[in-house]
Design a protein around this motif. Structure first.
Motif, mmCIF file in Angstrom:
data_model
loop_
_atom_site.group_PDB
_atom_site.id
_atom_site.type_symbol
_atom_site.label_atom_id
_atom_site.label_comp_id
_atom_site.label_asym_id
_atom_site.label_seq_id
_atom_site.Cartn_x
_atom_site.Cartn_y
_atom_site.Cartn_z
ATOM 1 N N PRO A 12 0.809 -1.209 0.000
ATOM 2 C CA PRO A 12 0.000 0.000 0.000
ATOM 3 C C PRO A 12 0.848 1.267 0.000
ATOM 4 O O PRO A 12 1.995 1.251 0.449
ATOM 5 C CB PRO A 12 -0.836 -0.104 1.275
ATOM 6 N N ILE A 13 0.223 2.334 -0.482
ATOM 7 C CA ILE A 13 0.930 3.607 -0.626
ATOM 8 C C ILE A 13 0.352 4.623 0.357
ATOM 9 O O ILE A 13 -0.463 4.265 1.202
ATOM 10 C CB ILE A 13 0.781 4.123 -2.074
ATOM 11 N N PHE A 15 -2.182 7.544 1.098
ATOM 12 C CA PHE A 15 -3.466 7.928 0.502
ATOM 13 C C PHE A 15 -3.785 9.388 0.819
ATOM 14 O O PHE A 15 -3.281 9.928 1.800
ATOM 15 C CB PHE A 15 -4.569 6.994 1.015
ATOM 16 N N THR A 16 -4.654 9.992 -0.006
ATOM 17 C CA THR A 16 -4.973 11.411 0.226
ATOM 18 C C THR A 16 -5.863 11.550 1.475
ATOM 19 O O THR A 16 -6.577 10.606 1.852
ATOM 20 C CB THR A 16 -5.714 12.041 -0.976
ATOM 21 N N PRO A 17 -5.844 12.718 2.127
ATOM 22 C CA PRO A 17 -6.685 12.923 3.316
ATOM 23 C C PRO A 17 -8.168 12.712 3.004
ATOM 24 O O PRO A 17 -8.912 12.192 3.839
ATOM 25 C CB PRO A 17 -6.428 14.390 3.686
ATOM 26 N N GLU A 18 -8.586 13.080 1.801
ATOM 27 C CA GLU A 18 -10.008 12.932 1.435
ATOM 28 C C GLU A 18 -10.393 11.458 1.363
ATOM 29 O O GLU A 18 -11.485 11.059 1.779
ATOM 30 C CB GLU A 18 -10.297 13.613 0.090
ATOM 31 N N VAL A 19 -9.481 10.641 0.822
ATOM 32 C CA VAL A 19 -9.736 9.191 0.748
ATOM 33 C C VAL A 19 -9.800 8.627 2.166
ATOM 34 O O VAL A 19 -10.715 7.864 2.508
ATOM 35 C CB VAL A 19 -8.644 8.486 -0.095
ATOM 36 N N MET A 20 -8.853 9.024 3.015
ATOM 37 C CA MET A 20 -8.840 8.502 4.383
ATOM 38 C C MET A 20 -10.094 8.949 5.142
ATOM 39 O O MET A 20 -10.671 8.172 5.907
ATOM 40 C CB MET A 20 -7.575 8.964 5.134
ATOM 41 N N LEU A 194 -4.218 3.334 -7.746
ATOM 42 C CA LEU A 194 -5.635 3.698 -7.643
ATOM 43 C C LEU A 194 -5.899 4.502 -6.366
ATOM 44 O O LEU A 194 -6.900 5.211 -6.255
ATOM 45 C CB LEU A 194 -6.459 2.402 -7.650
ATOM 46 N N GLY A 195 -5.018 4.363 -5.380
ATOM 47 C CA GLY A 195 -5.037 5.271 -4.235
ATOM 48 C C GLY A 195 -6.075 5.006 -3.158
ATOM 49 O O GLY A 195 -6.595 5.938 -2.537
ATOM 50 N N VAL A 196 -6.377 3.734 -2.892
ATOM 51 C CA VAL A 196 -7.395 3.365 -1.901
ATOM 52 C C VAL A 196 -6.795 2.269 -1.001
ATOM 53 O O VAL A 196 -6.101 1.393 -1.508
ATOM 54 C CB VAL A 196 -8.658 2.819 -2.615
ATOM 55 N N PRO A 197 -7.064 2.300 0.315
ATOM 56 C CA PRO A 197 -6.513 1.246 1.166
ATOM 57 C C PRO A 197 -6.790 -0.166 0.624
ATOM 58 O O PRO A 197 -7.741 -0.368 -0.146
ATOM 59 C CB PRO A 197 -7.215 1.490 2.508
ATOM 60 N N PRO A 248 -20.792 -5.753 -0.086
ATOM 61 C CA PRO A 248 -19.629 -4.987 -0.543
ATOM 62 C C PRO A 248 -18.956 -4.261 0.620
ATOM 63 O O PRO A 248 -19.623 -3.917 1.596
ATOM 64 C CB PRO A 248 -20.237 -3.984 -1.532
ATOM 65 N N PRO A 249 -17.659 -4.040 0.546
ATOM 66 C CA PRO A 249 -16.948 -3.302 1.607
ATOM 67 C C PRO A 249 -17.296 -1.821 1.459
ATOM 68 O O PRO A 249 -16.603 -1.068 0.770
ATOM 69 C CB PRO A 249 -15.474 -3.585 1.312
ATOM 70 N N VAL A 250 -18.368 -1.422 2.113
ATOM 71 C CA VAL A 250 -19.000 -0.124 1.872
ATOM 72 C C VAL A 250 -18.010 1.046 1.926
ATOM 73 O O VAL A 250 -17.933 1.858 1.006
ATOM 74 C CB VAL A 250 -20.164 0.079 2.884
ATOM 75 N N ASN A 251 -17.202 1.104 3.006
ATOM 76 C CA ASN A 251 -16.308 2.266 3.131
ATOM 77 C C ASN A 251 -15.209 2.274 2.069
ATOM 78 O O ASN A 251 -14.789 3.332 1.611
ATOM 79 C CB ASN A 251 -15.694 2.322 4.533
ATOM 80 N N LEU A 252 -14.755 1.085 1.688
ATOM 81 C CA LEU A 252 -13.724 1.021 0.638
ATOM 82 C C LEU A 252 -14.285 1.490 -0.698
ATOM 83 O O LEU A 252 -13.600 2.146 -1.479
ATOM 84 C CB LEU A 252 -13.193 -0.413 0.497
ATOM 85 N N VAL A 253 -15.527 1.130 -0.969
ATOM 86 C CA VAL A 253 -16.141 1.552 -2.232
ATOM 87 C C VAL A 253 -16.319 3.072 -2.214
ATOM 88 O O VAL A 253 -16.075 3.763 -3.202
ATOM 89 C CB VAL A 253 -17.485 0.822 -2.463
ATOM 90 N N TRP A 254 -16.666 3.588 -1.053
ATOM 91 C CA TRP A 254 -16.791 5.041 -0.899
ATOM 92 C C TRP A 254 -15.437 5.694 -1.190
ATOM 93 O O TRP A 254 -15.318 6.670 -1.934
ATOM 94 C CB TRP A 254 -17.254 5.363 0.528
#
Ligand code: PMP
Length: 391
Positions: A12-13, A15-20, A194-197, A248-254
């Motif tokens: 993993p890389i 991630f942006t604050p908005e993604v977190m 893609l920038g998501v956990p 679905p992993p709701v928060n990850l999809v968000w």
């Protein structure tokens, strides 16, 4: 003092604050209207990021290996011949997965670790067999070798093979135009460019891949991976209708939707160019410090990560020292050279200051080793490279 270290591994890389922040939203029902809207939008946005206006995206809870498993499970039947364009550890993995689903696998291997198989050899092999599928690892994360997917895919297509691209270490970091390049299926995982956990397997299947799936003579050998189950779900979310197969992993999809929005806002061309520019700056710095890259030539060295051999008198012990300077990098992975090299990821939200920081940490760590590195040479080369190719 801040305890946090800069994570510069190939996934993993950072991630942006908005993604977190989106990961911390209250988890909704998987059929809540606002979640259906977000999932539907993410599916639509994936077409832009993969360059596949005609493709069918799949987003499923799992890692990149599940995406590979899903590709093989749905597109291969027992006895099918499969060709693996092999550039390292993850190409080997694709071969093993294809075999698990009954394919008879031929590998075209690079002549040496760090090299790429020649187009002529791949073409000879394709001509000599009747391959149903061909897999290409766009960037093999074990070697940082990048394959010319456009040329390789054209060969596969010309010889009737379905072209599958493992883009786990390339999608949203390297140029990849799925439809234009004739790629039948491209796949990735959330935790890289893609920038998501970690936690999402992402695939885009083209029309030929879907036709192959629909004309299968035997059922898919994996219950969880079966597109018969997932296709109606993906279609339902896109039509903004409730549906259910596996939660679905709701928060990850968000988080995926937020990241895709940021990627599209930056623009694919600019994003790929940023990766190229920052990668060049890091690679210039690495050569100035006396490192040799694992890829044997600049044209097949990836922009999403760099793999470097340790110089004379330096070993994996330096990784801990780099960590003391606040940066986490990754050790070797390819079994043939594992102890002789390390890897630095620079993809996703990475910026100039991240590159300067990792170069500074590397240089500082080197100064306590017998390596003959001129102090300051890495940072100097890095700054020059960044200045010569401004954004
Ligand atoms: N393919 C490539 C090119 C990768 O880099 C990785 C992960 N490093 C994978 C496949 C497997 O992905 P995961 O670890 O998410 O299962």
């Amino acid at each position: 003092m801040k305890q946090r270290k800069l994570l510069m591994i190939p996934g993993p890389i950072e991630f942006t604050p908005e993604v977190m922040a989106s990961m911390a939203l209250p988890t909704t029902s998987h059929v809540a209207p606002n979640f259906i809207e977000v999932f539907g939008q993410a599916i639509e946005r994936l077409r832009t990021v993969f360059g596949s206006p005609s493709g069918q995206p799949f987003v499923v809870a799992g890692s990149g290996t599940l995406a590979m498993d899903m590709a093989a499970a749905n597109l291969v039947e027992r006895g099918d011949a499969a060709l693996v364009v092999n550039t390292g550890y993850f190409s080997d993995r694709f071969g093993a997965i294809l075999e698990r689903y009954g394919a008879s696998v031929t590998h075209v291997r690079a002549p040496a670790v760090g090299d790429v198989p020649g187009l002529d050899e791949v073409e000879r092999t394709l001509k000599a067999g009747s391959y149903k599928v061909m897999t290409i690892t766009h960037v093999d994360t074990s070697t940082a070798v990048r394959v010319d997917v456009r040329a390789m895919a054209a060969l596969g297509r010309a010889h009737g093979a379905l072209v599958i691209v493992d883009g786990v270490c390339s999608v949203a970091g390297e140029a990849l135009l799925q439809d234009e390049w004739g790629i039948d299926l491209a796949l990735t995982a959330s935790q890289k460019a893609l920038g998501v956990p970690p936690g999402l397997a992402v695939l885009v299947a083209g029309q030929r891949a879907l036709e192959r799936f629909h004309s299968r003579k035997t059922p898919v050998g994996s219950y969880y991976s079966d597109w018969s189950e997932w296709l109606p779900i993906m279609k339902a979310y896109e039509q903004r209708k409730p549906s259910y197969f596996g939660t679905p992993p709701v928060n990850l999809v968000w988080a995926l939707d937020v990241s895709l929005g940021q990627i599209i806002e930056e623009g694919m061309i600019r994003r790929v160019d940023r990766h190229r520019r920052l990668s060049a700056a890091f690679k210039d710095a690495a050569s100035a410090m006396g490192f040799r890259q694992v890829p044997t030539g600049p044209l097949h060295a990836a922009d999403t990560l760099t793999a470097l051999y340790y110089p004379e008198g330096v070993d994996a012990g330096i990784l801990g020292r780099i960590g003391q300077f606040g940066v986490i990098v990754a050790g070797g992975l390819h079994p043939e050279i594992r102890a002789r090299y390390f890897r630095v990821g620079h993809m996703g939200a990475v910026n100039e200051s991240d590159i300067l920081t990792v170069v500074g940490a590397l240089e500082s760590a080197l100064s306590s080793t017998p390596a003959k590195t001129e102090p300051g040479s890495g940072l100097h080369a890095c700054a020059r490279s960044l200045n010569e190719q401004p954004s």
